[in-house]
Write a protein that holds these residues in place. Structure first.
Motif, short mmCIF file in Angstrom:
data_model
loop_
_atom_site.label_atom_id
_atom_site.label_comp_id
_atom_site.label_asym_id
_atom_site.label_seq_id
_atom_site.Cartn_x
_atom_site.Cartn_y
_atom_site.Cartn_z
N GLU A 138 -35.46 52.15 -12.36
CA GLU A 138 -34.20 51.42 -12.52
C GLU A 138 -33.17 52.38 -13.09
O GLU A 138 -33.35 52.94 -14.17
N LEU A 187 -29.46 49.63 -10.60
CA LEU A 187 -29.82 49.84 -9.20
C LEU A 187 -31.26 50.33 -9.18
O LEU A 187 -31.66 51.11 -10.04
N ASP A 188 -32.06 49.86 -8.23
CA ASP A 188 -33.44 50.33 -8.10
C ASP A 188 -33.46 51.55 -7.19
O ASP A 188 -32.86 51.55 -6.13
N CYS A 239 -21.01 49.13 -5.71
CA CYS A 239 -21.78 49.48 -4.51
C CYS A 239 -22.03 48.24 -3.67
O CYS A 239 -22.47 47.21 -4.18
N ILE A 255 -22.09 51.62 -10.08
CA ILE A 255 -23.12 50.82 -9.42
C ILE A 255 -22.61 49.41 -9.13
O ILE A 255 -22.88 48.85 -8.07
N CYS A 256 -21.81 48.85 -10.02
CA CYS A 256 -21.30 47.49 -9.79
C CYS A 256 -20.38 47.43 -8.57
O CYS A 256 -20.16 46.35 -8.02
N VAL A 259 -27.17 52.28 0.22
CA VAL A 259 -27.57 51.13 -0.59
C VAL A 259 -28.08 50.01 0.31
O VAL A 259 -27.50 49.74 1.36
N ASP A 304 -23.70 46.54 0.10
CA ASP A 304 -24.81 46.69 1.04
C ASP A 304 -24.41 47.62 2.19
O ASP A 304 -23.32 47.53 2.72
N ARG A 324 -30.95 42.50 -5.34
CA ARG A 324 -30.78 43.72 -6.15
C ARG A 324 -30.40 44.89 -5.25
O ARG A 324 -30.85 44.99 -4.12
N ARG A 325 -29.59 45.79 -5.79
CA ARG A 325 -29.21 47.00 -5.07
C ARG A 325 -30.38 47.99 -5.13
O ARG A 325 -30.98 48.17 -6.18
N VAL A 326 -30.68 48.62 -3.98
CA VAL A 326 -31.80 49.56 -3.89
C VAL A 326 -31.39 50.79 -3.10
O VAL A 326 -30.70 50.68 -2.08
N LEU A 344 -29.67 45.86 -0.03
CA LEU A 344 -29.87 44.72 -0.93
C LEU A 344 -31.24 44.14 -0.64
O LEU A 344 -31.57 43.85 0.51
#
Length: 132
Positions: free
Chosen positions: A77, A85-86, A48, A45-46, A110, A50, A116-118, A112
């Motif tokens: 989450e 990541l949401d 990922c 996840i770190c 993904v 946009d 936050r990543r979503v 932003l």
């Protein structure tokens, strides 16, 4: 060989055992989740960015119902040991199996949002309960 050129930690089973004994429970869980992500061939996840299409895996830490623009939205989450990541399912109030502590694999694009990543409406696969 001088002390400055040698590795700080000796390698081997004994060193790994000492590391595990001196690590906190949270550090051990994070390391395990990161290894699971690597084994499943998923993106950390770190890492990922946009607009990137990704496949991620981790454990759901929080699940809430939070309306967005008057439409119900189930938000969770997902944490993989490296970052969170949401995951948002628009138009859903609940999904069977989506609950805190459950592991899943999610894929999608993904975004932003507020830093936050979503992942909106991702494809997902619940991990078997025996792998928890």
């Amino acid at each position: 060989m001088s002390a400055g050129t040698r590795s700080e930690k000796p390698a081997g089973r004994f060193r790994r055992l000492l590391d595990r004994l001196s690590s906190s429970e949270e550090e051990l869980q994070s390391a395990e989740l990161q290894q699971d992500a690597q084994d499943a061939g998923c993106t950390r996840i770190c890492d990922c960015d946009d607009r990137q299409i990704v496949k991620v895996t981790g454990t759901l830490r929080h699940v809430t119902l939070r309306p967005r623009a008057g439409v119900p939205a189930l938000e969770a989450e997902l944490f993989d040991g490296s970052a969170a990541l949401d995951v948002v399912w628009l138009g859903r109030r609940s999904i069977v199996g989506i609950e805190p502590g459950r592991k899943l694999i999610a894929s999608g694009r993904v975004s932003l949002s507020h830093g936050r990543r979503v992942l909106f409406n991702p494809k997902y696969e619940l991990r078997p309960l025996g792998q928890e």
